[in-house]
Scaffold this motif. Structure first.
Motif, mmCIF file in Angstrom:
data_model
loop_
_atom_site.group_PDB
_atom_site.id
_atom_site.type_symbol
_atom_site.label_atom_id
_atom_site.label_comp_id
_atom_site.label_asym_id
_atom_site.label_seq_id
_atom_site.Cartn_x
_atom_site.Cartn_y
_atom_site.Cartn_z
ATOM 1 N N SER A 79 5.318 8.004 -6.638
ATOM 2 C CA SER A 79 5.081 8.135 -5.352
ATOM 3 C C SER A 79 5.434 6.366 -4.660
ATOM 4 O O SER A 79 4.608 5.862 -5.645
ATOM 5 C CB SER A 79 4.437 8.519 -4.535
ATOM 6 O OG SER A 79 4.621 10.685 -4.285
ATOM 7 N N LEU A 80 4.965 6.472 -3.436
ATOM 8 C CA LEU A 80 5.239 4.707 -3.603
ATOM 9 C C LEU A 80 3.551 4.318 -2.709
ATOM 10 O O LEU A 80 3.252 5.160 -1.098
ATOM 11 C CB LEU A 80 6.055 4.189 -2.266
ATOM 12 C CG LEU A 80 5.392 2.142 -2.007
ATOM 13 C CD1 LEU A 80 5.363 1.207 -3.143
ATOM 14 C CD2 LEU A 80 6.575 1.956 -0.789
ATOM 15 N N GLN A 81 2.609 4.165 -3.242
ATOM 16 C CA GLN A 81 1.063 3.826 -2.408
ATOM 17 C C GLN A 81 1.670 2.984 -1.060
ATOM 18 O O GLN A 81 2.076 1.399 -1.641
ATOM 19 C CB GLN A 81 0.430 3.638 -3.197
ATOM 20 C CG GLN A 81 -0.712 2.281 -2.096
ATOM 21 C CD GLN A 81 -2.406 3.002 -2.827
ATOM 22 O OE1 GLN A 81 -2.273 4.323 -3.356
ATOM 23 N NE2 GLN A 81 -3.106 2.234 -3.414
ATOM 24 N N VAL A 82 1.310 3.111 0.129
ATOM 25 C CA VAL A 82 1.314 2.180 1.207
ATOM 26 C C VAL A 82 -0.104 2.036 2.104
ATOM 27 O O VAL A 82 -1.311 3.295 1.453
ATOM 28 C CB VAL A 82 1.876 3.748 2.520
ATOM 29 C CG1 VAL A 82 1.711 2.432 3.618
ATOM 30 C CG2 VAL A 82 3.418 3.417 2.450
ATOM 31 N N VAL A 83 -0.346 1.273 1.858
ATOM 32 C CA VAL A 83 -2.251 0.553 2.261
ATOM 33 C C VAL A 83 -1.958 0.003 3.927
ATOM 34 O O VAL A 83 -0.464 -0.295 3.707
ATOM 35 C CB VAL A 83 -2.795 -0.873 2.084
ATOM 36 C CG1 VAL A 83 -3.881 -0.743 1.665
ATOM 37 C CG2 VAL A 83 -2.538 -0.073 0.198
ATOM 38 N N ALA A 84 -2.826 0.610 5.184
ATOM 39 C CA ALA A 84 -2.237 0.049 6.162
ATOM 40 C C ALA A 84 -3.250 -0.487 7.074
ATOM 41 O O ALA A 84 -4.790 0.464 6.458
ATOM 42 C CB ALA A 84 -1.786 0.895 7.238
ATOM 43 N N SER A 85 -3.543 -0.513 7.810
ATOM 44 C CA SER A 85 -5.195 -0.551 8.883
ATOM 45 C C SER A 85 -4.864 0.529 9.488
ATOM 46 O O SER A 85 -4.661 1.936 9.774
ATOM 47 C CB SER A 85 -5.247 -2.115 10.008
ATOM 48 O OG SER A 85 -5.853 -0.763 11.339
ATOM 49 N N SER A 86 -6.636 0.875 8.952
ATOM 50 C CA SER A 86 -6.379 2.435 9.637
ATOM 51 C C SER A 86 -6.487 2.676 11.623
ATOM 52 O O SER A 86 -6.764 3.776 11.401
ATOM 53 C CB SER A 86 -8.140 3.039 9.741
ATOM 54 O OG SER A 86 -8.624 2.022 10.951
ATOM 55 N N GLU A 87 -6.416 1.333 12.130
ATOM 56 C CA GLU A 87 -5.149 2.143 13.656
ATOM 57 C C GLU A 87 -4.391 2.348 13.721
ATOM 58 O O GLU A 87 -3.909 3.072 14.443
ATOM 59 C CB GLU A 87 -5.286 0.338 14.137
ATOM 60 C CG GLU A 87 -7.030 0.084 14.881
ATOM 61 C CD GLU A 87 -6.475 -2.025 14.912
ATOM 62 O OE1 GLU A 87 -6.519 -1.465 16.150
ATOM 63 O OE2 GLU A 87 -7.212 -2.593 14.160
ATOM 64 N N LEU A 88 -3.464 1.712 12.324
ATOM 65 C CA LEU A 88 -2.276 2.748 12.247
ATOM 66 C C LEU A 88 -2.447 4.638 11.317
ATOM 67 O O LEU A 88 -0.769 5.425 11.539
ATOM 68 C CB LEU A 88 -1.644 2.247 11.025
ATOM 69 C CG LEU A 88 -1.120 0.697 10.993
ATOM 70 C CD1 LEU A 88 -0.094 0.757 10.323
ATOM 71 C CD2 LEU A 88 -0.384 1.189 12.795
ATOM 72 N N ASN A 89 -3.888 4.850 11.441
ATOM 73 C CA ASN A 89 -3.818 6.342 11.360
ATOM 74 C C ASN A 89 -3.357 7.215 12.926
ATOM 75 O O ASN A 89 -3.352 6.347 14.144
ATOM 76 C CB ASN A 89 -5.398 7.044 10.884
ATOM 77 C CG ASN A 89 -5.273 7.842 9.905
ATOM 78 O OD1 ASN A 89 -4.188 8.193 10.114
ATOM 79 N ND2 ASN A 89 -6.629 8.207 10.244
#
Lengths: 457, 457
Positions: A79-89
């Motif tokens: 799988s591809l790891q995606v890292v995002a700002s928690s504001e995108l949760n």
């Protein structure tokens, strides 16, 4: 409406989620991000590129500042790891939901996942209620459990690996018979015409070998077997080959063994991660068995020798082992073990056990036919084949005895007009997959198993 | 016994036919002659080599001093010319008999057959009584005549060419979806998982596209159609593809058009002689039609535009052409002609004409679904596809209306757990062959046609 639930989540740097801002971000980037499959994204070839990835969420982990997802689209086990700002949760961002993620591919600080996607935008395309979804995050579900959900089990690691292997093995079968690209000439031309029959059997393939010399077909086959065994299905895939101008059973056993080796080496090379998942987690230890199978030439014993071996053994068998009795699964398994737990050919079965088209060896006192089975570890019979009776008089006599001369007058014609010595065999494709993966139940190696008294969808 | 009729004819230089002499000839040559396929022998790569060729006699001509044979083994349309001393002639050496010829490959003095086999030995492996054999030497039998002999028609030029083309077209379909070898990465990965389903339909393929994103399958399909038309069979081959994360029907029409072009170019390049046989002798003039199809992009019109075209035409149709009526073969053929006799897409059919899974366009006053057909010259409908209704509420409402909610609860699940916009299509493989070869009757492009009230073998 379902569409109403679809949400577009934009990056932290935009102050509000609006079409205008999204358009201006796209404009700023000057071009639409390239759509990549996960297998392409994790390859690391596009580091620094702005891309769009689509798939299903395999894990969600929200930390104070950051959100981590794993997205899988079936293109690989990884799988591809995606890292995002928690504001995108978002509450809709759950295990099993479908997402579209736009962002930039970066080198990951973690060793076992060299690439990660720094998300600027996460779009939940389709929700998935984790309470209703039968698979749970971080749980390892057994094959038996997931088998209850034939319409959803493709979304598990084990079954998606299985189907990638199945698909690659099918490709390997075609490549064995019809190689493309630069090969030595003999190899390239060995089987020139894949028959691609609809549902027909070996007798129909003989029609074609009587004009094309060497033919094969690979497709679904149906048996009304009322069996609940781990080795039988009502619908299964079969590879069948028919070769004209054969001299002996060895012409056939050579093709069977070569195909087995060639397909298995292809699968081990092209689906390494998927096969590893099985050999490490689903059927631990099976790799050793597979490697042992590939190391030695497959031995061949006659049926009479097989009966001797069974009768000399100290094993108690449930079924009789007199000359003339059919070999049962217990016998087949014993013979495979006896021969070193590698595939073994058993040749020259009693004439009376074999169908009318098997070639009469005209031997005595024990009357046999030129038929052969390939028995393999864990499964028993994988292939069955024979030389076919090409002599008009012998074939006609046998059909007359059975009162089938009229039904098969067309088949007799094949012996009237330019008959040639020929033979062929069939291989059960699902049993082949069981054999190389060590999977116990045949229902776990086919997308939609059909068997007696059961048809889940 | 049939075997008794088998004769070994030795060369004129040996005074008697005996095993001893044959063995000594072989010993003299120091090695067994290489077994070559006819396609290899005629290539000219082995001039001067002593070889063995096996096949069926396509012509026999005895002159005073010499005997000329043509031997064909199905590996190519071309037969190998065999030249022998007339002493090797034999009454069993007839049209249709099976032979094994050993000799030396020589440059031929004739321009249109650059290679000939100078025979030292001719072995009649299987006789063929020319009086009983339904095909006659030097006669060109029509497709309709040979269709009566499904078990023997592989031995005619026309049908063996057809089957080589069919086989190569099938390979081309697989290569389109799953290219191997060096390709640009995007192409290489477009369809990563051929499904190789047994008999399942599009709904089952949707199960897989919901995990692998893009899948295809290619295999037999069954319809209990009680039709005696030239376009229908009870068993036929179908290519089906399903693509997740689609935006519009154009995502599908692009795949359909690309596949058509790619497969057709492959077949024209790889089966040039076999295709020529059709385009020159069986369906003369059809080459021009095929070339025209490949020259232009396929136009797309909506169903509503199609109805307008039909209503504006001066043609008298047997079936009504009111908005809401299904397009009949006569309409399809007219539309194809109207668009320049090339393939044409018709999109956005009336919602009520399409099955429950077709995506609702939610338009009005004329309510349509996002469905598409590809119509082609001579055949009419070749492909049919649609976007699938991915919205849970809309799909459930339609299933409830039809009382099918329980039967398809598993199908609704696909919309409950990570649903994505998707669509797919099917292509009738036999119709495709009819289209590129110009063959009028579908029974002539499949090895063993099954249709209502008829099953010859």
């Amino acid at each position: 409406m379902f569409r109403a639930a679809v949400k577009t989540l934009s990056v932290a740097t935009t102050t509000s989620v609006s079409r205008g801002i999204l358009l201006s971000i796209r404009h700023y980037c000057k071009k639409t991000p390239a759509k990549l499959r996960v297998s392409e994204a994790v390859s690391g070839a596009d580091l620094g590129a702005k891309v769009k990835v689509q798939g299903w969420v395999r894990s969600v982990r929200a930390q104070k500042a950051n959100l981590f997802l794993h997205v899988n689209d079936g293109s690989s086990l990884l799988s591809l790891q995606v890292v995002a700002s928690s504001e995108l949760n978002d509450p809709l961002l759950t295990f099993g939901s479908a997402v579209e993620v736009t962002g930039t591919l970066r080198k990951s600080p973690h060793q076992n996942q060299p690439v990660e996607l720094e998300a600027q935008q996460i779009h939940v395309v389709g929700e998935c209620n984790p309470v209703d979804f039968p698979f749970k995050i971080k749980e390892r579900h057994g094959l038996e459990y997931i088998r209850q959900f034939p319409h959803l089990r493709c979304r598990t690691n084990a079954f998606s690996s299985l189907l990638r292997i199945r698909s690659e093995a099918a490709t390997a079968v075609h490549s064995y018979f019809k190689p493309s690209g630069p090969q030595n000439e003999e190899e390239e031309n060995f089987f020139s015409v894949p028959a691609f029959l609809t549902v027909s059997g070996q007798l129909h393939l003989e029609v074609m070998s009587g004009a094309f010399s060497r033919v094969y077909t690979f497709g679904p086959t149906f048996r009304a077997e009322n069996s609940q065994s781990r080795r039988h299905l009502a619908e299964f895939y079969m590879v069948e080959a028919e070769v004209s101008f054969t001299q002996s059973l060895e012409d056939l056993t050579k093709v069977m063994e070569d195909m087995f080796r060639s397909a298995t080496e292809h699968v081990l090379a092209h689906c390494a991660e998927d096969v590893d998942l099985f050999h490490k987690h689903v059927t631990p230890g099976h790799r050793v068995t597979v490697e042992a199978m590939l190391k030695k030439r497959f031995p061949a014993i006659t049926y009479s020798e097989a009966i001797d071996i069974l009768n000399r053994s100290s094993e108690k068998f449930a079924f009789p082992t007199d000359w003339g009795c059919d070999l049962q699964t217990e016998h087949e398994k014993y013979l495979v073990k006896h021969c070193g737990n590698i595939p073994v050919f058993v040749t020259d079965y009693p004439y009376d056990l074999k169908p009318f088209y098997a070639r009469d060896n005209q031997d005595h006192p024990e009357h046999t036919a030129a038929a052969v089975d390939l028995l393999v570890p864990g499964v028993g019979e994988l292939c069955g084949g024979s030389l076919r009776e090409e002599r008009l008089d012998l074939l006609r006599a046998r059909l007359e005895e059975a009162g089938l001369e009229d039904t098969y007058s067309w088949y007799l014609d094949l012996r009237r007009f330019g008959s040639v010595p020929h033979g062929g065999f069939g291989l059960g494709f699902e049993r082949y997959l069981q054999c190389i993966l060590g999977v116990d139940n045949i229902k776990d190696v086919i997308p939609f198993p059909r068997f007696s008294h059961s048809c889940l969808l």
